[in-house]
Design a protein around this motif. Structure first.
Motif, short mmCIF file in Angstrom:
data_model
loop_
_atom_site.label_atom_id
_atom_site.label_comp_id
_atom_site.label_asym_id
_atom_site.label_seq_id
_atom_site.Cartn_x
_atom_site.Cartn_y
_atom_site.Cartn_z
N PHE A 313 0.85 -1.19 0.00
CA PHE A 313 0.00 0.00 0.00
C PHE A 313 0.88 1.25 0.00
CE2 PHE A 313 -2.65 -3.33 1.63
CZ PHE A 313 -3.91 -3.06 1.13
N GLY A 314 0.83 2.00 -1.10
CA GLY A 314 1.53 3.29 -1.13
C GLY A 314 3.03 3.16 -1.25
N ASN A 315 3.73 3.96 -0.46
CA ASN A 315 5.18 4.12 -0.57
C ASN A 315 5.91 3.03 0.21
OD1 ASN A 315 7.74 5.16 -0.99
ND2 ASN A 315 7.57 6.62 0.72
N VAL A 316 6.00 1.85 -0.40
CA VAL A 316 6.74 0.72 0.17
C VAL A 316 7.71 0.25 -0.90
CG1 VAL A 316 6.60 -1.62 1.08
CG2 VAL A 316 4.83 0.04 1.67
N GLN A 317 9.00 0.15 -0.56
CA GLN A 317 10.03 -0.22 -1.53
C GLN A 317 10.34 -1.71 -1.43
OE1 GLN A 317 11.02 2.22 -3.64
NE2 GLN A 317 9.59 3.52 -2.48
N ILE A 318 10.53 -2.36 -2.59
CA ILE A 318 10.87 -3.78 -2.65
C ILE A 318 12.15 -3.93 -3.48
CG2 ILE A 318 10.10 -6.10 -3.26
CD1 ILE A 318 7.27 -5.16 -3.11
N SER A 319 13.13 -4.64 -2.96
CA SER A 319 14.40 -4.80 -3.67
C SER A 319 14.23 -5.67 -4.91
CB SER A 319 15.45 -5.42 -2.75
OG SER A 319 15.16 -6.78 -2.51
N THR A 320 15.11 -5.46 -5.89
CA THR A 320 15.07 -6.25 -7.12
C THR A 320 15.26 -7.73 -6.81
OG1 THR A 320 15.96 -4.40 -8.37
CG2 THR A 320 16.13 -6.58 -9.38
N GLN A 321 16.18 -8.04 -5.90
CA GLN A 321 16.42 -9.44 -5.54
C GLN A 321 15.16 -10.08 -4.97
OE1 GLN A 321 18.23 -6.88 -4.73
NE2 GLN A 321 20.41 -7.24 -5.20
N ALA A 322 14.43 -9.32 -4.15
CA ALA A 322 13.20 -9.86 -3.58
C ALA A 322 12.15 -10.10 -4.66
CB ALA A 322 12.65 -8.92 -2.51
N VAL A 323 11.99 -9.15 -5.58
CA VAL A 323 11.01 -9.30 -6.66
C VAL A 323 11.34 -10.52 -7.52
CG1 VAL A 323 10.10 -8.26 -8.77
CG2 VAL A 323 10.37 -6.86 -6.73
N GLN A 324 12.64 -10.72 -7.82
CA GLN A 324 13.03 -11.89 -8.59
C GLN A 324 12.66 -13.19 -7.86
OE1 GLN A 324 17.21 -11.17 -9.15
NE2 GLN A 324 16.91 -9.96 -11.01
N SER A 325 12.89 -13.22 -6.56
CA SER A 325 12.54 -14.42 -5.78
C SER A 325 11.03 -14.65 -5.77
CB SER A 325 13.06 -14.29 -4.35
OG SER A 325 14.46 -14.24 -4.33
N PHE A 326 10.26 -13.57 -5.65
CA PHE A 326 8.80 -13.70 -5.64
C PHE A 326 8.31 -14.24 -6.98
CE2 PHE A 326 8.90 -9.85 -2.58
CZ PHE A 326 9.29 -10.68 -1.54
N CYS A 327 8.89 -13.74 -8.08
CA CYS A 327 8.48 -14.22 -9.41
C CYS A 327 8.84 -15.70 -9.57
CB CYS A 327 9.15 -13.39 -10.50
SG CYS A 327 8.52 -11.71 -10.66
N GLN A 328 10.02 -16.07 -9.13
CA GLN A 328 10.45 -17.46 -9.25
C GLN A 328 9.56 -18.39 -8.43
OE1 GLN A 328 14.45 -18.20 -7.91
NE2 GLN A 328 14.62 -20.14 -9.01
N THR A 347 3.92 -10.62 -11.30
CA THR A 347 3.93 -12.07 -11.14
C THR A 347 5.06 -12.67 -11.97
OG1 THR A 347 2.45 -12.48 -13.01
CG2 THR A 347 1.42 -12.13 -10.86
N GLY A 348 5.31 -13.97 -11.75
CA GLY A 348 6.22 -14.70 -12.63
C GLY A 348 5.55 -14.95 -13.96
N LEU A 349 6.11 -15.86 -14.75
CA LEU A 349 5.56 -16.11 -16.08
C LEU A 349 4.12 -16.60 -15.99
CD1 LEU A 349 8.65 -17.72 -17.83
CD2 LEU A 349 7.70 -15.43 -18.17
N GLY A 350 3.88 -17.68 -15.20
CA GLY A 350 2.51 -18.16 -14.97
C GLY A 350 1.72 -18.32 -16.28
N GLY A 351 0.40 -18.45 -16.15
CA GLY A 351 -0.51 -18.42 -17.29
C GLY A 351 -0.16 -19.37 -18.43
N LYS A 352 0.31 -20.58 -18.12
CA LYS A 352 0.71 -21.51 -19.18
C LYS A 352 -0.49 -22.14 -19.89
CE LYS A 352 4.94 -22.77 -16.69
NZ LYS A 352 5.68 -23.86 -16.01
N ASN A 353 -1.65 -22.10 -19.26
CA ASN A 353 -2.80 -22.82 -19.79
C ASN A 353 -3.47 -22.03 -20.92
OD1 ASN A 353 -4.92 -24.51 -20.25
ND2 ASN A 353 -5.70 -24.49 -18.17
N VAL A 354 -2.83 -21.99 -22.08
CA VAL A 354 -3.35 -21.21 -23.19
C VAL A 354 -4.64 -21.81 -23.74
CG1 VAL A 354 -1.98 -22.45 -24.92
CG2 VAL A 354 -2.68 -20.10 -25.36
N MET A 355 -4.84 -23.13 -23.57
CA MET A 355 -6.08 -23.75 -24.06
C MET A 355 -7.30 -23.26 -23.29
SD MET A 355 -4.97 -25.43 -26.52
CE MET A 355 -3.37 -26.02 -27.10
#
Length: 611
Positions: A313-328, A347-355
Motif C-alpha cells: 500500500f503506497g510508498n513501500v520499496q521492494i528490492s530487485t532481488q526480492a522481486v526476482q525471488s517472488f516471481c520465481q 507475477t512470474g511467467l505463470g498463465g501456461k494454460n493457453v487452451m
C-alpha cells in the motif's frame, strides 16, 4: 457414467509422426518417459502436467525430490556404446532421446552389467529411484505398472542409442528394495502403444477424472483436478429428464445425490497473504526469508514458503532481488495506492494454460453463452444479498426480501445483457436501501463520537469515486481486496482476468474477476465491512475527510484487513458439493468449476449460493 480407473489397455496405435501431424496442439516432439509414467498412472494427471504445464508440490513430491537430489546433482560420464569396457561402471543423471520413437528420458543411474574383459557383449541397465513401496505379486515385490512402463521406455531409448539393454531396475526407497524388469518384445509393444495413446490423449479434450480412486487423495493436483466434483456434476446432469434449461438450473439448486463427494481439497490454504501498510517500509530477503524493515529496524520476517501473496500500500520499496525471488516462487506482488485503490500485480511467467484462454475467448464471443453465465452469476448475487438481509438485519424487511427473490428468478430469464443490468441495478437499490439495518455500531463509544457526526456510520445509500461516508469507504476498499484476490485466482488457473461475460471488455478493468466476484460481494466483502463496524475493529476515528471524499487511515485499513482475512479464513459448506472449505479456497473452486463449464466437462456452472 463410465469413468476409467486408469489408462486404457495398451493397443497398437499410430506412429509418433502420425500423431504429431494431427496438428491439434503444438506439443513437444519428444514425449518424456516420466510423462508416460503419469499417463499410465492417470491420463488426467498426464494431461495437466504435459499439455497444460500444471504442477503443484505436495509432501510426496517434495520427499521424492529429496530422494533424487544426490542422483541429480552428481552427473557422471557414460562412454559411447562401442567404448564400454568393464563391468561396474556407473553414470548418474543421464539424459538420452530417441528421435525415431519420439521419446526422451532422464535416467537416474546407469550400470554396466558386463564388459569385454569378461568376454561378454557390454550391456547397460537403467536404475530408477522411487520414493514409495513396490507392488506385491504373490507376496513378492513387483513393479507398479506405471513404473514398469517408465523404465522400459528408458531401456528402449538406450537400445536406440546403440547400447545393449536386457533389463531395468526400480529401486523403491521406502523398503530399500530393487525390482528387476525384463525388457521383452511384449513390453516394448506396450510402451509404444501407451506412447501413441498418450499423444492422442494430449491432442484431444482433457480425459475424464478417475472414479472413486484411491490414487486421488495423495495426488498433488487433486485441488486442481476436482475429480469427484467434476464427475458428480456430470452425473447429475445425466439424470435430468426434462430438456428445458430451467429444469437443469433447478436441479443444481437441490442437494446432491446419494453419492458422497470426498472432501479431497484441504479446507484451508496453509499459505497466508502478507500486507504492508506502513509508509516508508522496505522489503528485502535473506536466503529464503522475507525481511521487512522500517528505516533500519527489522519489524517483520516471513519465510517464502509460507506466503501466498504480498500486498503493498503506497510508498513501500521492494528490492530487485526480492522481486526476482517472488516471481520465481510464483508469489504475486499486489500494488494499491495509499487510499486502497488496486492498480497492479507483478507475477512470474505463470498463465501456461493457453487452451483455457482459448476456450474463454470462444465462450465470451458466443452471446448466448455469455448471457447464460451472466444470468447465473447475477441471480446468485441477488440470492446471497437476500440471505444476508434475512440473517443479519435488525428487522428483516419482508417486502424487500420477497422482491429480491423475484429479481433473482427474473435474472435467470433476462433476455439480454441490458435487461440483466436493469435487474441487477434494481436489486442493488433494494439491498443497499436497507443495508443500514445491518449496522450495529456502539453508539456509546467515546471514540465514535470524537470525530463528529459527519464520520458516524450513518449509511444512506451506495456512493463511490469518491466515497463520501465511512461505510462506503469501507465497502470500496473491501471490493478492491476481493477483486484483487479473484484476479490472482484467474491468473493462477490460466484465465485472462480482463475478459469477462457480464462485465464486457473495457480497458484496464478485470472483467472476469469482477464477474466471479458478484456472488461473493455480500458474503465476503459486505460481511467483512459489517464485522469490522459491529465488532469495533474500525471506529469513526479511523477515517479522514478531504473535501467530499472520506478515506481510511492506516489504522483503519489494518482493522478492515483483519476483518477481511478472518472472513476469508472462515469455513463454509458448499451447498452442492456438501463439504466445508474456507471462503478463500471457495473462490478457487468456483473459478475452476467455471473452467470445467466453458471447457465442456460439466453442463452448467453451479454458482455458489449460501444456504
Amino acid at each position: 457414467m463410465a469413468i476409467p480407473q486408469s489408462a486404457p489397455a495398451p493397443a497398437p496405435g499410430p506412429a509418433p509422426d502420425e500423431i504429431r501431424s494431427l496438428g491439434k496442439k503444438a506439443l513437444p516432439e519428444l514425449l518424456p518417459a516420466r510423462m508416460l509414467n503419469e499417463y499410465v498412472y492417470c491420463p488426467r494427471l498426464f494431461y495437466y502436467e504435459w499439455v497444460e504445464g500444471v504442477f503443484r508440490s505436495s509432501s510426496d513430491t517434495v520427499e521424492g525430490a529429496a530422494r533424487h537430489a544426490r542422483v541429480d546433482t552428481e552427473p557422471g560420464h557414460l562412454p559411447p556404446a562401442e567404448e564400454l569396457e568393464k563391468e561396474g561402471l556407473k553414470a548418474r543423471s543421464v539424459e538420452l532421446s530417441s528421435e525415431s520413437r519420439g521419446l526422451i528420458a532422464k535416467i537416474d543411474i546407469l550400470e554396466t552389467t558386463a564388459g569385454r574383459e569378461a568376454g561378454e557383449t557390454p550391456s547397460v541397465r537403467p536404475v530408477d529411484y522411487k520414493r514409495g513401496r513396490p507392488a506385491l505379486a504373490d507376496d513378492i515385490p513387483a513393479a507398479w505398472p506405471a513404473d514398469r512402463i517408465q523404465v522400459a521406455c528408458q531401456a528402449l531409448i538406450l537400445r536406440d542409442n546403440g547400447y545393449q539393454c536386457e533389463e531395468a531396475v526400480l529401486y523403491y526407497a521406502a523398503t530399500k528394495q530393487r525390482v528387476r524388469v525384463a525388457i521383452t518384445e511384449e513390453l516394448e509393444r506396450e510402451v509404444m502403444a501407451a506412447a501413441a495413446q498418450a499423444r492422442l490423449a494430449a491432442n484431444g479434450p482433457i480425459p475424464l477424472p478417475l472414479e472413486d480412486s484411491p490414487k486421488c487423495p495423495r495426488c498433488s493436483l487433486v485441488g486442481i483436478c476436482l475429480p469427484d466434483e467434476t464427475a458428480a456434476l456430470h452425473d447429475r446432469a445425466l439424470t435430468v429428464e426434462a430438456p428445458e434449461r430451467a429444469r437443469q438450473l433447478e436441479l443444481f439448486a437441490q442437494p446432491g445425490s446419494d453419492a458422497k463427494i470426498r472432501p479431497l481439497v484441504s479446507a484451508r490454504d496453509d499459505l497466508r497473504p502478507l500486507y504492508l501498510n506502513s509508509q516508508g517500509m522496505r522489503v528485502g530477503k535473506s536466503g529464503q526469508v522475507i525481511q521487512v524493515r522500517e528505516k533500519d529496524t527489522l519489524v517483520q520476517e516471513a519465510r517464502l514458503g509460507e506466503v501466498s501473496q504480498i500486498n503493498v500500500f503506497g510508498n513501500v520499496q521492494i528490492s530487485t532481488q526480492a522481486v526476482q525471488s517472488f516471481c520465481q516462487a510464483e508469489i504475486p506482488v499486489v500494488y494499491f495506492n495509499q487510499g486502497g485503490w488496486f492498480y497492479g500485480i507483478t507475477t512470474g511467467l505463470g498463465g501456461k494454460n493457453v487452451m483455457l484462454r482459448r476456450d474463454q475467448f470462444q465462450a465470451a464471443a458466443n452471446p448466448a453463452l455469455s448471457l447464460e453465465i451472466a444470468r447465473r452469476l447475477i441471480s446468485g448475487k441477488i440470492q446471497n444479498q437476500r440471505t444476508l438481509l434475512r440473517r443479519n438485519h435488525l428487522e428483516p424487511p419482508a417486502e424487500v426480501v420477497r422482491q429480491l427473490k423475484r429479481l433473482s428468478e427474473s435474472a435467470l430469464l433476462a433476455p439480454s445483457q441490458e435487461s440483466l443490468l436493469g435487474v441487477e441495478g434494481t436489486a442493488a437499490r433494494l439491498y443497499f436501501g436497507d443495508f443500514a439495518g445491518l449496522l450495529k455500531p456502539d453508539e456509546d463509544d467515546a471514540h465514535g463520537a470524537a470525530p463528529g457526526p459527519d464520520m458516524a456510520f450513518d449509511f444512506r445509500g451506495r456512493n463511490r469515486r469518491p466515497s463520501r461516508d465511512p461505510v462506503n469507504a469501507l465497502l470500496s476498499f473491501a471490493y478492491a481486496l476481493l477483486v484483487k484476490d479473484l484476479t490472482i485466482t484467474c491468473q493462477t488457473i490460466g484465465f485472462d482476468p480482463y475478459w469477462g461475460f457480464f462485465h464486457q471488455p473495457r480497458f484496464g478493468r478485470p472483467g472476469l474477476a469482477l464477474d466471479l466476484m458478484e456472488p461473493f460481494r455480500p458474503l465476503i466483502a459486505d460481511s467483512a465491512v459489517l464485522s469490522s463496524i459491529n465488532t469495533r475493529m474500525v471506529t469513526p476515528a479511523d477515517f479522514v475527510r478531504t473535501g467530499p471524499a472520506v478515506s481510511l487511515t492506516p489504522n483503519g485499513r489494518k482493522g478492515l484487513l483483519r476483518a477481511y482475512e478472518l472472513r476469508m479464513d472462515s469455513l463454509v459448506t458448499h451447498p452442492l458439493l456438501d463439504y466445508r472449505v474456507s471462503y478463500r479456497r471457495m473462490l478457487e473452486i468456483q473459478a475452476r468449476l467455471l473452467a470445467r463449464y466453458i471447457g465442456g466437462e460439466i453442463p452448467d456452472y453451479p454458482v455458489f449460493e449460501t444456504r
